[in-house]
Design a protein around this motif. Sequence first.
Motif, PDB file in Angstrom:
ATOM      1  N   ALA A  29       0.646  -1.233   0.124  1.00  0.00           N
ATOM      2  CA  ALA A  29       0.102  -0.093  -0.059  1.00  0.00           C
ATOM      3  C   ALA A  29       0.991   1.426   0.030  1.00  0.00           C
ATOM      4  CB  ALA A  29      -0.863  -0.113   1.255  1.00  0.00           C
ATOM      5  N   GLU A  30       2.093   1.276   0.707  1.00  0.00           N
ATOM      6  CA  GLU A  30       2.852   2.591   0.863  1.00  0.00           C
ATOM      7  C   GLU A  30       3.472   2.685  -0.613  1.00  0.00           C
ATOM      8  OE1 GLU A  30       3.350   4.751   2.984  1.00  0.00           O
ATOM      9  OE2 GLU A  30       1.674   3.661   4.188  1.00  0.00           O
ATOM     10  N   ASP A  31       3.826   1.710  -1.318  1.00  0.00           N
ATOM     11  CA  ASP A  31       4.712   1.711  -2.549  1.00  0.00           C
ATOM     12  C   ASP A  31       3.790   1.988  -3.827  1.00  0.00           C
ATOM     13  OD1 ASP A  31       6.791   1.454  -0.992  1.00  0.00           O
ATOM     14  OD2 ASP A  31       7.002  -0.588  -1.566  1.00  0.00           O
ATOM     15  N   VAL A  32       2.409   1.730  -3.866  1.00  0.00           N
ATOM     16  CA  VAL A  32       1.755   1.801  -4.892  1.00  0.00           C
ATOM     17  C   VAL A  32       1.252   3.295  -5.228  1.00  0.00           C
ATOM     18  CG1 VAL A  32      -0.770   1.822  -4.092  1.00  0.00           C
ATOM     19  CG2 VAL A  32      -0.131   0.330  -5.725  1.00  0.00           C
ATOM     20  N   PRO A  33       1.337   3.797  -6.355  1.00  0.00           N
ATOM     21  CA  PRO A  33       1.247   5.076  -6.848  1.00  0.00           C
ATOM     22  C   PRO A  33      -0.351   5.445  -6.606  1.00  0.00           C
ATOM     23  CG  PRO A  33       1.354   3.716  -8.908  1.00  0.00           C
ATOM     24  CD  PRO A  33       1.619   2.954  -7.676  1.00  0.00           C
ATOM     25  N   ALA A  34      -1.310   4.566  -6.253  1.00  0.00           N
ATOM     26  CA  ALA A  34      -2.592   5.095  -6.153  1.00  0.00           C
ATOM     27  C   ALA A  34      -2.683   5.561  -4.744  1.00  0.00           C
ATOM     28  CB  ALA A  34      -3.468   3.995  -6.452  1.00  0.00           C
ATOM     29  N   THR A  44     -13.529   9.137  10.267  1.00  0.00           N
ATOM     30  CA  THR A  44     -12.133   9.016  10.944  1.00  0.00           C
ATOM     31  C   THR A  44     -11.207   8.141  10.044  1.00  0.00           C
ATOM     32  OG1 THR A  44     -13.270   9.436  13.083  1.00  0.00           O
ATOM     33  CG2 THR A  44     -11.032   8.735  12.973  1.00  0.00           C
ATOM     34  N   LEU A  45     -10.049   8.755   9.703  1.00  0.00           N
ATOM     35  CA  LEU A  45      -9.030   8.287   9.113  1.00  0.00           C
ATOM     36  C   LEU A  45      -8.365   7.021   9.944  1.00  0.00           C
ATOM     37  CD1 LEU A  45      -7.768  10.925   6.732  1.00  0.00           C
ATOM     38  CD2 LEU A  45      -9.058   8.946   5.893  1.00  0.00           C
ATOM     39  N   THR A  46      -8.150   5.870   9.433  1.00  0.00           N
ATOM     40  CA  THR A  46      -7.232   4.926  10.209  1.00  0.00           C
ATOM     41  C   THR A  46      -5.965   4.325   9.590  1.00  0.00           C
ATOM     42  OG1 THR A  46      -8.612   3.204   9.713  1.00  0.00           O
ATOM     43  CG2 THR A  46      -9.247   3.943  11.562  1.00  0.00           C
ATOM     44  N   TYR A  47      -5.925   4.848   8.399  1.00  0.00           N
ATOM     45  CA  TYR A  47      -4.947   4.569   7.525  1.00  0.00           C
ATOM     46  C   TYR A  47      -4.797   5.440   6.417  1.00  0.00           C
ATOM     47  CZ  TYR A  47      -1.551   2.363   4.448  1.00  0.00           C
ATOM     48  OH  TYR A  47      -0.288   2.292   3.548  1.00  0.00           O
ATOM     49  N   VAL A  48      -3.537   5.915   6.125  1.00  0.00           N
ATOM     50  CA  VAL A  48      -3.428   6.653   4.586  1.00  0.00           C
ATOM     51  C   VAL A  48      -2.119   6.156   4.225  1.00  0.00           C
ATOM     52  CG1 VAL A  48      -4.749   8.515   5.385  1.00  0.00           C
ATOM     53  CG2 VAL A  48      -2.492   8.734   6.073  1.00  0.00           C
ATOM     54  N   ASN A  49      -1.942   6.178   2.744  1.00  0.00           N
ATOM     55  CA  ASN A  49      -0.605   5.892   2.419  1.00  0.00           C
ATOM     56  C   ASN A  49       0.185   7.117   2.121  1.00  0.00           C
ATOM     57  OD1 ASN A  49      -2.050   6.424  -0.010  1.00  0.00           O
ATOM     58  ND2 ASN A  49      -1.097   4.755  -1.123  1.00  0.00           N
ATOM     59  N   LYS A  50       1.287   6.893   1.463  1.00  0.00           N
ATOM     60  CA  LYS A  50       2.170   7.874   1.500  1.00  0.00           C
ATOM     61  C   LYS A  50       1.797   8.714  -0.036  1.00  0.00           C
ATOM     62  CE  LYS A  50       6.247   6.752  -0.387  1.00  0.00           C
ATOM     63  NZ  LYS A  50       7.467   6.021  -0.730  1.00  0.00           N
ATOM     64  N   ALA A  51       1.192   8.128  -1.014  1.00  0.00           N
ATOM     65  CA  ALA A  51       0.594   8.834  -2.004  1.00  0.00           C
ATOM     66  C   ALA A  51      -0.407   9.932  -1.539  1.00  0.00           C
ATOM     67  CB  ALA A  51       0.269   7.951  -3.141  1.00  0.00           C
ATOM     68  N   CYS A  53      -0.864  11.328   1.432  1.00  0.00           N
ATOM     69  CA  CYS A  53      -0.208  12.487   1.982  1.00  0.00           C
ATOM     70  C   CYS A  53       0.423  13.161   0.882  1.00  0.00           C
ATOM     71  CB  CYS A  53       1.009  11.760   2.826  1.00  0.00           C
ATOM     72  SG  CYS A  53       0.086  10.833   4.317  1.00  0.00           S
ATOM     73  N   GLU A  54       0.803  12.793   0.102  1.00  0.00           N
ATOM     74  CA  GLU A  54       1.679  13.747  -0.955  1.00  0.00           C
ATOM     75  C   GLU A  54       0.563  14.550  -1.744  1.00  0.00           C
ATOM     76  OE1 GLU A  54       4.186  11.075  -3.573  1.00  0.00           O
ATOM     77  OE2 GLU A  54       5.487  10.930  -1.695  1.00  0.00           O
ATOM     78  N   LEU A  55      -0.724  13.683  -2.221  1.00  0.00           N
ATOM     79  CA  LEU A  55      -1.553  14.603  -2.640  1.00  0.00           C
ATOM     80  C   LEU A  55      -2.246  15.677  -1.742  1.00  0.00           C
ATOM     81  CD1 LEU A  55      -3.891  14.604  -4.912  1.00  0.00           C
ATOM     82  CD2 LEU A  55      -5.209  13.205  -3.431  1.00  0.00           C
ATOM     83  N   THR A  56      -2.434  15.339  -0.415  1.00  0.00           N
ATOM     84  CA  THR A  56      -3.343  16.382   0.262  1.00  0.00           C
ATOM     85  C   THR A  56      -2.114  17.295   0.961  1.00  0.00           C
ATOM     86  OG1 THR A  56      -2.849  15.072   2.196  1.00  0.00           O
ATOM     87  CG2 THR A  56      -5.088  14.677   1.075  1.00  0.00           C
ATOM     88  N   GLY A  57      -0.749  17.233   0.825  1.00  0.00           N
ATOM     89  CA  GLY A  57       0.198  17.985   1.548  1.00  0.00           C
ATOM     90  C   GLY A  57       0.299  17.826   3.160  1.00  0.00           C
ATOM     91  N   TYR A  58      -0.431  16.768   3.471  1.00  0.00           N
ATOM     92  CA  TYR A  58      -0.582  16.872   5.039  1.00  0.00           C
ATOM     93  C   TYR A  58       0.692  15.488   5.405  1.00  0.00           C
ATOM     94  CZ  TYR A  58      -4.674  19.453   5.674  1.00  0.00           C
ATOM     95  OH  TYR A  58      -5.699  20.303   5.722  1.00  0.00           O
ATOM     96  N   LYS A  59       1.208  15.314   6.483  1.00  0.00           N
ATOM     97  CA  LYS A  59       1.614  14.358   6.922  1.00  0.00           C
ATOM     98  C   LYS A  59       0.908  12.993   7.572  1.00  0.00           C
ATOM     99  CE  LYS A  59       5.472  17.036   8.359  1.00  0.00           C
ATOM    100  NZ  LYS A  59       6.549  17.823   9.510  1.00  0.00           N
ATOM    101  N   ILE A 131      -7.396   7.102  -7.881  1.00  0.00           N
ATOM    102  CA  ILE A 131      -6.292   7.744  -8.693  1.00  0.00           C
ATOM    103  C   ILE A 131      -6.484   8.892  -9.229  1.00  0.00           C
ATOM    104  CG2 ILE A 131      -5.823   5.184  -9.525  1.00  0.00           C
ATOM    105  CD1 ILE A 131      -7.614   5.677 -11.710  1.00  0.00           C
ATOM    106  N   ASP A 132      -5.227   9.467  -9.650  1.00  0.00           N
ATOM    107  CA  ASP A 132      -5.297  10.979  -9.947  1.00  0.00           C
ATOM    108  C   ASP A 132      -5.726  10.912 -11.515  1.00  0.00           C
ATOM    109  OD1 ASP A 132      -5.163  13.610 -10.690  1.00  0.00           O
ATOM    110  OD2 ASP A 132      -2.855  13.646 -10.545  1.00  0.00           O
ATOM    111  N   ILE A 133      -7.006  11.690 -11.849  1.00  0.00           N
ATOM    112  CA  ILE A 133      -7.322  11.762 -13.378  1.00  0.00           C
ATOM    113  C   ILE A 133      -7.405  13.143 -13.977  1.00  0.00           C
ATOM    114  CG2 ILE A 133      -8.963   9.476 -13.297  1.00  0.00           C
ATOM    115  CD1 ILE A 133     -11.106  11.367 -12.637  1.00  0.00           C
ATOM    116  N   THR A 134      -6.486  13.783 -13.176  1.00  0.00           N
ATOM    117  CA  THR A 134      -6.355  15.339 -13.275  1.00  0.00           C
ATOM    118  C   THR A 134      -6.005  15.485 -14.911  1.00  0.00           C
ATOM    119  OG1 THR A 134      -5.823  15.688 -11.295  1.00  0.00           O
ATOM    120  CG2 THR A 134      -5.318  17.501 -13.003  1.00  0.00           C
TER     121      THR A 134
END
Length: 176
Positions: A29-34, A44-51, A53-59, A131-134
Amino acid sequence: ILGVGRDITKRKEAEKKLRESEEKFIHLAEDVPAFISSFLPDGTLTYVNKALCELTGYKKEELLGRVFFELLEESEALEIKERLQRLTPSNPVETHEQTLIKDGKKFYQQWQNRAFFDKDGKVTHYLATGIDITERKESEQKIKALLKEKELIMKEAHHRIKNNMMSIYSLLSMEA
């Protein structure tokens, strides 16, 4: 003194396999680009992956424990809540598109939410992947703008042809 002993080897092996499985899932989950998140019925969020976090700008620490509906525009949050409430054990998945405005730029994502239910049919948690569809959305908007422009050009050409035909008709009528 009375003592009772049990062989817990199988239970310990099962716990070890479960930990290994969880570790594999987390690494995947951490390595997938989704974007991947897990949240409770109240959002209430219990898990978020790195992607994500990068999208939202939050840690990750800033997102965990936070209600993700707060990160969305109110109208989108209400729509997603309604969609989630319609999920049932026989229809546990829904897909939708949403937008995120970050640093003044609009980003589009496509999300799929899956509900997990207990034996009584009550939602225990959700797993969301996005997924990002921008790029696709921006291309669609460009195509629509070009199509609109071409329609305008066609109308203008039709109008000019019609005017020219009327001029020719008038000249022929005068000649006759």
